[in-house]
Design an enzyme around this catalytic site. Structure first.
Site, PDB file in Angstrom:
ATOM      1  N   HIS A 388       0.154  67.043  11.151  1.00  0.00           N
ATOM      2  CA  HIS A 388      -0.741  66.586  12.228  1.00  0.00           C
ATOM      3  C   HIS A 388      -0.014  66.190  13.510  1.00  0.00           C
ATOM      4  CE1 HIS A 388      -4.534  66.225   9.859  1.00  0.00           C
ATOM      5  NE2 HIS A 388      -3.694  66.050   8.859  1.00  0.00           N
ATOM      6  N   LYS A 579      -9.824  57.373  23.373  1.00  0.00           N
ATOM      7  CA  LYS A 579      -8.890  57.805  22.325  1.00  0.00           C
ATOM      8  C   LYS A 579      -7.791  56.759  22.241  1.00  0.00           C
ATOM      9  CE  LYS A 579      -8.108  61.602  24.830  1.00  0.00           C
ATOM     10  NZ  LYS A 579      -8.090  62.762  23.975  1.00  0.00           N
ATOM     11  N   ARG A 580      -6.905  56.832  21.220  1.00  0.00           N
ATOM     12  CA  ARG A 580      -5.773  55.901  21.182  1.00  0.00           C
ATOM     13  C   ARG A 580      -5.004  55.959  22.497  1.00  0.00           C
ATOM     14  NH1 ARG A 580      -4.954  52.952  16.174  1.00  0.00           N
ATOM     15  NH2 ARG A 580      -2.804  52.612  16.804  1.00  0.00           N
ATOM     16  N   LYS A 585      -0.788  60.991  25.789  1.00  0.00           N
ATOM     17  CA  LYS A 585      -2.197  61.284  26.086  1.00  0.00           C
ATOM     18  C   LYS A 585      -2.514  61.043  27.565  1.00  0.00           C
ATOM     19  CE  LYS A 585      -3.701  60.062  21.383  1.00  0.00           C
ATOM     20  NZ  LYS A 585      -4.389  61.218  20.785  1.00  0.00           N
ATOM     21  N   THR A 687      -9.802  65.667  18.326  1.00  0.00           N
ATOM     22  CA  THR A 687     -11.141  65.920  17.786  1.00  0.00           C
ATOM     23  C   THR A 687     -12.174  65.253  18.695  1.00  0.00           C
ATOM     24  OG1 THR A 687     -10.670  64.085  16.282  1.00  0.00           O
ATOM     25  CG2 THR A 687     -10.631  66.301  15.341  1.00  0.00           C
ATOM     26  N   LYS A 691     -16.077  66.214  20.005  1.00  0.00           N
ATOM     27  CA  LYS A 691     -17.236  65.313  19.949  1.00  0.00           C
ATOM     28  C   LYS A 691     -17.914  65.229  21.322  1.00  0.00           C
ATOM     29  CE  LYS A 691     -14.832  62.947  16.302  1.00  0.00           C
ATOM     30  NZ  LYS A 691     -13.842  61.908  15.974  1.00  0.00           N
TER      31      LYS A 691
HETATM   32  C1  26V Z   1       2.809  58.964  14.918  1.00  0.00           C
HETATM   33  C2  26V Z   1       3.860  58.471  15.678  1.00  0.00           C
HETATM   34  C3  26V Z   1       4.937  57.721  14.981  1.00  0.00           C
HETATM   35  C4  26V Z   1       6.113  57.316  15.840  1.00  0.00           C
HETATM   36  C5  26V Z   1       5.833  57.149  17.294  1.00  0.00           C
HETATM   37  C6  26V Z   1       4.978  58.181  17.919  1.00  0.00           C
HETATM   38  C7  26V Z   1       3.849  58.675  17.057  1.00  0.00           C
HETATM   39  C8  26V Z   1       2.778  59.354  17.628  1.00  0.00           C
HETATM   40  C9  26V Z   1       1.716  59.814  16.875  1.00  0.00           C
HETATM   41  C10 26V Z   1       1.738  59.636  15.513  1.00  0.00           C
HETATM   42  C11 26V Z   1       0.550  60.102  14.718  1.00  0.00           C
HETATM   43  C12 26V Z   1       0.760  61.310  13.908  1.00  0.00           C
HETATM   44  C13 26V Z   1      -0.385  61.706  13.034  1.00  0.00           C
HETATM   45  C14 26V Z   1      -1.728  61.796  13.716  1.00  0.00           C
HETATM   46  O1  26V Z   1      -2.465  60.857  13.752  1.00  0.00           O
HETATM   47  N1  26V Z   1      -2.073  62.963  14.232  1.00  0.00           N
HETATM   48  C15 26V Z   1      -3.372  63.257  14.872  1.00  0.00           C
HETATM   49  O2  26V Z   1      -4.142  63.990  13.923  1.00  0.00           O
HETATM   50  C16 26V Z   1      -5.414  64.391  14.446  1.00  0.00           C
HETATM   51  C17 26V Z   1      -6.167  65.069  13.309  1.00  0.00           C
HETATM   52  O3  26V Z   1      -5.556  66.273  12.988  1.00  0.00           O
HETATM   53  C18 26V Z   1      -5.245  65.295  15.637  1.00  0.00           C
HETATM   54  O4  26V Z   1      -6.513  65.649  16.155  1.00  0.00           O
HETATM   55  C19 26V Z   1      -4.417  64.608  16.715  1.00  0.00           C
HETATM   56  O5  26V Z   1      -4.165  65.507  17.767  1.00  0.00           O
HETATM   57  C20 26V Z   1      -3.110  64.087  16.120  1.00  0.00           C
HETATM   58  O6  26V Z   1      -2.408  63.299  17.062  1.00  0.00           O
END
Ligand code: 26V
Length: 844
Positions: A388, A579-580, A585, A687, A691
């Protein structure tokens, strides 16, 4: 007594009937027998719980039928392993899926009328309680067991699995505290713990009899068993018990109810007693607290993991319980585990559950005495891995030292897997030690780490990304070496969203309009929305469309007023980024654009522009300083522009606090413009983009994640595209990108950045936003300054388009008409056919 059936022949049965009178009577019964209340003194929450139990009874009935059918047929089952499931409120969704929304609304109305009659009589009362379905829906404490997109995707997929009648279990963690609630104090984010279980959770069924022991720590021993086989025994230093809590997930207009099984950690009784017997009562209590800590709190998924050993314990805890449970269910019908992979397709939702690869090996080899080769074959055939993220810093890795302390046996197994795997690599690339270093499950470049993505890749037979561009970039960059080795393992599964929650439930106005035009089968087959294309030439329909959008905006405006005190004009263009909060972003790019408009308006208040309301929503990870500073910047800009007489008629800025599934359901329907402006190549899919578009918002976006496919579907003429492509981004970086040059060569941009630096938005502390401005001017990792000119130009086109109401409405309708692809039903159908090889099982 006649037994009620799900085919609803017995409509009046109080425990399962679906008629208004059966529902009304059931609510009263539950109020009395479960809440010990009578109507005149019951609170809104009592009524909410009584209604929730009324719906639950009807769910359970379908759930039991479903379970019996699966058991009888020994159906192949999807197990979706995810550390997060962001379900959001359950009541409304269950009413929609069960098809009793209107009946329940009516039943509640009748209860209110009865109450009003009673009010006239003397005696105790609940003071003219206003009772309607909307108030009851408001009562629900939402299930926030996820951070954002990844957890919500898991919830959408559970909805689609049930709707498509596919046997499935979602396995995860029953966190006591879900995602924190966000409050805004003087413009800063404050985190408040989410006590979602305080008033009880009517949707879950505890299953104390479904419990497993999970080991931690200690050491391993080798021995020869009675049959002369070489064996390994793990002697843990402590053991935690996992208890199952189930939540039924009903499909739309079907009798299939799958379930989510979440694990709660408890102290192991035997362990308590042991300490108790040696007189260490307080030691035993301590142990209980330590054990229960494992499922206390959800971690942010976007913060580095340093020092978070509890997180590794959480991951192993839920994975071990889930695999033990699958084996338990399997052995109810079979004698040997040789066919485990034929019974289950297990999907790893990111690397969070990827320890499952080593755990299944341990269970098969150590606990069930299978030989390594056969166990490995089964393991590989069982798992699929969904990646992801493309951000290299987001790839999970755990220090070997920590791993050996918490999971000593798994570390040995991982070493063994690695050795066998690297033998294959060395055979394939003789003498290429760089390949070996990059593919190894162990990172040995400094402190040694276990790489969880590598473990997931080696232990799965399929690896997928979540949008076409993301899947392509995975094979070219992040997982390139794995792709070169096993190209056949890789594929794409573009994300999707459930139209039930994100249109039918959240946007009744638009839903009614669409259904009046094309019937309601689009709710199950979203491609049918295409039929709306013809309606763009029907002025009456366009008028109604505008009205539905306007009404949603009026309703959000009231919410905004209530939550923030800010008055906004529903006629203005609602420009939304929800969004977050993350640097990649680029909420701060949006902020720069707002400042540019503000400065222009200050110079010339007469410029012609569509009045705009900029709405932001989103949480920052509690330890992410820059993200929190962006929230403060947005609120500081809001303070200035919303009160400046020169601009406040044309410009409003709102930070809507505590963006979550529930607030999202209010926000998506009212957006005119959806901001999807991440640096190309950084957002795996997104996503929220789907929406918003499904609710008739137009997108301003980069060619990133699923935006690429949204643009492809809706057509370039119905999408506001700007910015560098992923390829251009990496090329520019290689060539040596200089943000300072952009700053110097663009006077407008310079003025915007200088205004922040001068303290225009933070007069009491002019240097407050320097960390943000400095990082933009010095390295600008996410290329805001490079994309700034094309973003601002694109926004000008947005304003122009919005001034032409007919044109905008046409574009909005066409966006919705062409969103069929983004249904999670389509995504799940693809997973079923191309990854899981599972078939639907009809429940009658
Ligand atoms: C984790 C980390 C960890 C270290 C610092 C930076 C960082 C940035 C993002 C993440 C999250 C990774 C996993 C995640 O939540 N991915 C999201 O998954 C969604 C569903 O597939 C997708 O729509 C998003 O684009 C994606 O960011």
């Amino acid at each position: 007594m006649t037994k009620p059936t799900i085919s609803q022949t017995n409509d009046e049965a109080v425990r399962t009937g679906l008629s208004v009178s059966a529902i009304k009577q059931a609510i009263l019964d539950n109020l009395y027998y479960l809440q010990a209340r009578f109507p005149k003194v019951a609170s809104l929450n009592d009524y909410y719980l009584a209604l929730a139990y009324t719906v639950r009874d009807r769910l359970l009935y379908r759930w039991i039928q479903t379970a019996q059918t699966y058991l009888a047929k020994g159906s192949r089952t999807v197990c979706y392993l995810s550390a997060e499931f962001l379900l959001g409120p359950q009541l409304g969704n269950n009413l929609i899926n069960m098809g009793i929304y209107d009946e329940v609304k009516m039943a509640v109305k009748e209860l209110e009328l009865d109450l009003l009659k009673q009010e006239k009589e003397p005696g105790l009362g609940n003071g003219g309680l206003k009772l309607d379905l909307d108030c009851l829906l408001e009562q629900e404490k939402k299930t926030g067991l996820g951070n954002g997109g990844l957890g919500r995707l898991a919830a959408c997929y559970m909805d689609s699995l049930s709707t498509l009648q596919v046997p499935a279990i979602g396995y995860g963690i029953r966190y006591e505290f879900g995602i924190f609630n966000q409050d805004i104090h003087s413009g800063w984010q404050m985190e408040i713990t989410d006590k979602w279980l305080r008033l009880g959770n009517p949707w879950e069924i505890p299953r104390p009899e479904i419990a497993f022991d999970v080991n931690f720590g200690g050491q391993t021993e080798r021995f020869i068993d009675s049959k002369g086989r070489y064996q390994v025994r793990w002697i843990p230093s402590h053991v935690v018990k996992g208890i199952a809590y189930d939540t039924p997930i009903l499909g739309y207009q079907v009798n299939t109810a799958n379930f989510l099984r979440l694990w709660k950690a408890e102290a192991c009784e035997s362990f308590d007693f042991q300490s108790f017997n040696v007189g260490d009562y307080y030691g035993a209590v301590d142990q209980k607290v330590v054990s229960e800590n494992i499922t206390k709190v959800l971690y942010p998924n976007d913060e580095p993991l340093t020092g978070k050993q509890l997180r590794l314990q959480q991951q192993y805890f839920f994975v071990s319980c889930s695999l033990q449970d699958m084996i338990r269910i399997y052995l109810q019908r079979e004698h040997s585990l040789a066919g485990f992979h034929q019974k289950y397709a297990v999907q790893l939702n990111d690397t969070h559950p990827s320890i499952a690869v080593a755990e299944l090996m341990r269970l098969l080899v150590d606990e069930h005495q299978m030989d390594w080769e056969q166990a490995w074959e089964i393991t590989e055939q069982t798992f699929g891995y969904t990646n992801h993220t493309l951000l290299p810093e987001a790839l999970e890795k755990w220090p070997v030292s920590l791993f050996s302390q918490i999971l000593p046996r798994h570390l040995e197994i991982i070493y063994e897997i690695n050795q066998r795997f690297l033998n294959i690599v060395r055979k394939r690339y003789p003498g290429d030690e760089n390949k070996v270093r990059s593919l190894s499950l162990i990172d040995e470049s400094g402190e040694r780490y276990v790489r969880m993505a590598n473990l997931a890749c080696v232990g799965s037979h399929v690896i997928n990304g979540v949008a076409a561009l993301h899947s392509k970039l995975l094979t070219q960059d992040l997982l390139k070496d794995f792709y070169d080795l096993w190209p056949e393992k890789f594929n794409n599964k573009t994300n999707g969203i459930t139209p039930r929650r994100f249109l039918v439930l959240s946007n009744p106005g638009l839903t009614q309009l669409i259904t009046n035009r094309i019937g309601d089968s689009w709710i199950k087959n979203l491609d049918e929305l295409r039929q709306l294309e013809e309606a763009v030439d029907d002025p009456a329909f366009c008028h109604e469309w505008r009205r539905a959008k306007y009404e949603a905006k009026v309703s959000l405006s009231a919410q905004i007023k209530a939550r923030t005190g800010i008055v906004v004009d529903p006629e203005s263009l609602f420009d939304v980024q929800a969004k977050r909060i993350h640097l990649y972003k680029r909420q701060h790019l949006n902020a720069l654009h707002i400042i540019s408009i503000y400065l222009k308006l200050k110079k010339n208040p007469q410029i012609e522009m569509a009045p705009r309301t900029f709405i932001f929503g989103g949480k920052a990870a509690p330890g992410y300083f820059m993200a929190k500073l962006i929230i403060k910047l947005i609120n500081s800009i809001a303070d200035v522009v919303n009160t400046d007489p020169a601009t406040k008629e044309k410009l409003r800025v709102v930070f809507f606090p505590n963006f979550n599934v529930k607030n999202g359901q209010r926000i998506y329907p009212s957006a005119d413009l959806s901001e999807q402006i991440s640096t190309a190549g950084k957002e795996a899919s997104g996503t929220g983009n789907m929406k918003f578009a499904l609710n008739g918002a137009l997108t301003i976006g980069t060619l990133d994640g699923a935006n690429v496919e949204i643009l492809e579907e809706v057509g370039a003429e119905n999408f506001f595209l700007f910015g560098l492509t992923a390829e251009e981004v990496s090329k520019k970086k290689q060539e040596g990108y200089s943000p300072y040059e952009q700053y110097q060569s663009n006077p407008e941009l310079r003025e915007v950045l200088d205004s922040i630096r001068s303290g225009l938005f933070s007069p009491d502390n002019p240097g407050l936003f320097n960390p943000l401005v400095d990082s933009l001017l010095s390295h600008d990792e996410y290329m805001l300054l490079a994309d700034y000119p094309s973003y601002v130009e694109c926004q000008r086109k947005v304003s122009e388009a919005y001034l032409d109401k007919e044109r905008w409405t046409r574009m909005s309708i066409l966006n919705v008409a062409r969103m069929g692809k983004f249904s999670s039903d389509r995504a799940i159908r693809e997973y079923c056919q191309e990854i899981w090889n599972v078939q639907p099982v009809v429940i009658d």
